[in-house]
Structure formats: C-alpha cells, structure tokens
Design a protein around this motif. Structure first.
Motif, PDB file in Angstrom:
ATOM      1  N   GLY A  37       0.825  -1.199   0.000  1.00  0.00           N
ATOM      2  CA  GLY A  37       0.000   0.000   0.000  1.00  0.00           C
ATOM      3  C   GLY A  37       0.860   1.251   0.000  1.00  0.00           C
ATOM      4  N   ALA A  97       0.089   6.341   3.686  1.00  0.00           N
ATOM      5  CA  ALA A  97      -1.255   6.028   4.200  1.00  0.00           C
ATOM      6  C   ALA A  97      -1.360   6.431   5.659  1.00  0.00           C
ATOM      7  N   LYS A 142      -7.319   3.933   0.010  1.00  0.00           N
ATOM      8  CA  LYS A 142      -6.128   4.765  -0.217  1.00  0.00           C
ATOM      9  C   LYS A 142      -5.461   5.226   1.067  1.00  0.00           C
ATOM     10  N   ASP A 143      -6.199   5.214   2.171  1.00  0.00           N
ATOM     11  CA  ASP A 143      -5.605   5.692   3.425  1.00  0.00           C
ATOM     12  C   ASP A 143      -5.199   4.564   4.353  1.00  0.00           C
ATOM     13  N   ALA A 186      -2.688   0.962   4.684  1.00  0.00           N
ATOM     14  CA  ALA A 186      -1.626   0.122   4.150  1.00  0.00           C
ATOM     15  C   ALA A 186      -1.330  -1.010   5.124  1.00  0.00           C
ATOM     16  N   LYS A 195       1.175   8.069  11.929  1.00  0.00           N
ATOM     17  CA  LYS A 195      -0.068   7.396  11.570  1.00  0.00           C
ATOM     18  C   LYS A 195      -1.203   7.775  12.514  1.00  0.00           C
TER      19      LYS A 195
END
Length: 375
Positions: A62, A66, A102-103, A105, A224
């Motif tokens: 990913g 992210a 998309k956000d 991983a 994150k």
C-alpha cells in the motif's frame, strides 16, 4: 473494497507453510517481489544452525503515506514463526492485486525473532522471551517469587532422570497446594532473575525489540492516525482455534476499539477472560500502547495447539540443551528435542493448517475494515 483470494484455505495450506526459516524467508520475499512491494531487511549478526544468514524482513503493501496501518508480526516466539509466516504469505498471495483503501496500508514484519525461528527456539539469541522484554528497564525489575521457588524444577541442571523426576514432584506439590492458575502464573507470567530459565524477560532490550523500534522509526509510524497490530502466535487455547488476546489495560480505549473491530470474542488477560495469564513486559501495553496511546490497537492472534502441560517437557529439554556452551545440530538427541518443540508449536496437520489460514484471513480483513472506518 473487495478482497478476492484466488485460493481456498485448503489450497493455500499446501503452499505457504515452509519446512524451515530459510524456506519461509525465501517464500515471503518471493511473494513480495512478485507483488512489487518494497522490502527492507534488518540483518541479525547470528547465524542459523546450518550457517544461514538471519534477517527480519519488512514488506510494505500500500501507500507509504497512508494515514492508517495494519502491522502483522511473525515469529515473536521464534518457532511459532511457521504459522505466522504462512499467514503473512497467504495474505500477500491473496491480496497482491487487491485495491486497498487509499488511506490504509499493510506493514508485514516477517521473523522479528529470526534466531528463534531458525534454531527452533521460542526465545531470542539472548534466551529472552520477547513478549516479556518490552519492560521499562529503568525501573526495578518485577518479582516472581513463585517462579524463583521452582526455577530448577522447570529447568534442571541436566536431563538426568532423577533430577527431572524430583522437579516434577515439586511442580505437582505446588499445583496441589496452590492450584493450576497459580502454577500458570508462576511459570509463564514472566521472570527476570534466571537468565537460563523459561519465560525470562531479560535485563535490557533485546536485538529483536530494538529492531522493532527501528522499524517504527524507519516507517514513520508516529505519523499514523491509527494502527492495528496483529502479532501471530501459537501454543495456547483449543486446537486450531484463533483467540484474539488483547494485552491492553482494562478500561482503556484500546480494548474498546479492539472489541468494536473484532467482536466480543476479544479476550483480556488482566480480566481473566483469556487462555493467557497476565504478564510483565508485553508488546500490547508496554510497547504499542506506550508508544502510541489509543491510536494503536494490539492483539495477539493465538492459535491453539496442545496444552501448556504438554509443552512443559519440550520447553524444559530445549532450555537445558541450550544452557550448554555449544549445540550440535546434527546430534540425534538435539534433533529429537527440536522435533518435539516444533510439533508442540506447529502441529503441521492439514486440518490445523486450514483452520489457521481461514482465521488469519478473517482477522486481517476485520482489521482492514476497522481501520477503513476509523476517523
């Protein structure tokens, strides 16, 4: 978002379980390469029993930026890596072409304890139980007087029949007086005074702990917004059952989030609802919660094999074996001990393999869904 595994758990069970550490690493890296995933490798200065080089390998699946991350970890307890590596490889093989949110991983940490994996040991090269090593060593070390009293019964000076029998008699007497739960706490809650003993937490951070800390920094996990850590284990609970053990503090938002993502089956050792007893120096509270607060939700996905009572003998023999200065890998006695320990933590039957992969897919997908819906 749709994850379409091209193989059933039955088919995957024949592909992803390796014969040894080196084969597991080769398979994992091959899948990562086929999926064109970036991999970073962290070399361990030790060698395996056949002279093989040892690494912790990390594959990012990913987008690097992210905001949310699922972190899978295998081989915290070395020999348990046969299961964990297979789960990671199965996920890579089945989701390589999937479109992740998309956000979100995945960060797959393969063989965080490569020494234990290669040498078929539950512990690190320092003889340390990694999931008792995340302790703040600036503080006084935890006490475990019950273990102290039974230390040479759990791990005698040799495997001479009279010493083993005397140790078993003392353990039996303790159980009859104190009960099974007290014995389990004494044995596996963690101890910090007997470096050659079982469930030893160490007196400083191990290479594996320091490597995990490097990984957190290298992949900027502090940036994150939310993290789901899944630590893959074997050895506790009913055969083939995948228990989700949450080592966070009772009442913490981490536990509430874990239950929201994974369901009411999440267990908490400190509440007495788990097959695991409360422990010192665990990854859940002392590492993930310490570093990230409520942003990180840690679970140990624990696949049952045989009873802890059945595991005492193989673990005792392995610790006595490695208390010697050198271990002859080709010696028949060494191989007998290693086969017994490997079988306890990796039964390697077709039904067990299949149950593990079905459950691991389910849990990783639940983590993905939970993070996708997290703010």
């Amino acid at each position: 978002m749709r994850l379409d595994f091209t193989s059933t758990p039955e088919e995957a069970a024949a592909r992803h379980y390796a014969r040894d550490y080196a084969a597991a690493r080769e398979h994992f890296l091959g899948l990562a390469k086929a999926a064109r995933l970036p991999v970073k490798s962290y070399p361990n200065s030790n060698r395996g029993p056949l002279g093989e080089t040892l690494f912790t390998d990390v594959a990012l699946q990913g987008a690097a930026d992210a905001a949310k991350l699922v972190v899978t970890i295998s081989a915290t307890h070395g020999v348990e890596g046969f299961c964990g590596s297979a789960c990671q490889s199965d996920w890579l093989a089945g989701t390589a072409a999937a479109t992740l949110p998309k956000d979100v991983a995945f960060l797959h940490v393969h063989a965080i304890n490569p020494y234990g994996f290669a040498w078929l040991r539950r512990v690190t090269e320092e003889n340390v139980d990694l999931n008792r090593n995340f302790y703040d060593f600036s503080k006084p070390l935890p006490e475990n007087p019950e273990y102290d009293a039974l230390a040479d019964a759990f791990v005698p000076a040799s495997l001479a029949p009279d010493l083993v029998a005397a140790g078993e008699a003392r353990i039996k007497a303790f159980r009859e007086k104190q009960g099974d739960r007290a014995l389990q706490l004494a044995r596996s809650g963690g101890q910090y005074r007997h470096p050659r003993g079982i469930f030893y937490g160490g007196d400083c951070p191990t290479w594996s702990r320091e490597t995990l800390e490097r990984i957190l920094a290298d992949y900027d996990l502090q940036s994150k917004a939310a993290i789901a850590a899944i630590d893959l284990h074997t050895g506790l609970g009913p055969y083939g059952h995948g228990e989700l053990i949450c080592d966070h503090e009772p009442g913490s938002p981490n536990i509430a989030t874990a239950q929201a993502w994974y369901g009411e089956g999440v267990t908490v050792p400190l509440l007495g609802t788990s097959a695991s007893v409360p422990k010192h120096g665990t990854a859940g509270t002392d590492f993930w919660q310490h570093h990230f607060g409520p942003r990180a939700v840690y679970v140990a996905l624990e696949f049952g094999t045989f009873s802890p009572e059945q595991g005492r003998g193989p673990m005792r023999e392995d610790h006595v074996l490695h208390a010697r200065n050198t271990v002859d890998w080709n010696d028949p006695e060494t191989q007998r001990i290693k086969r017994a320990l490997k079988r306890h933590f990796f039964p390697d039957t077709v039904p067990w393999r299949e149950m593990v992969l079905f459950r691991s897919r389910q849990v990783m997908n639940l983590a993905l869904q939970g993070l996708a819906g997290a703010p």
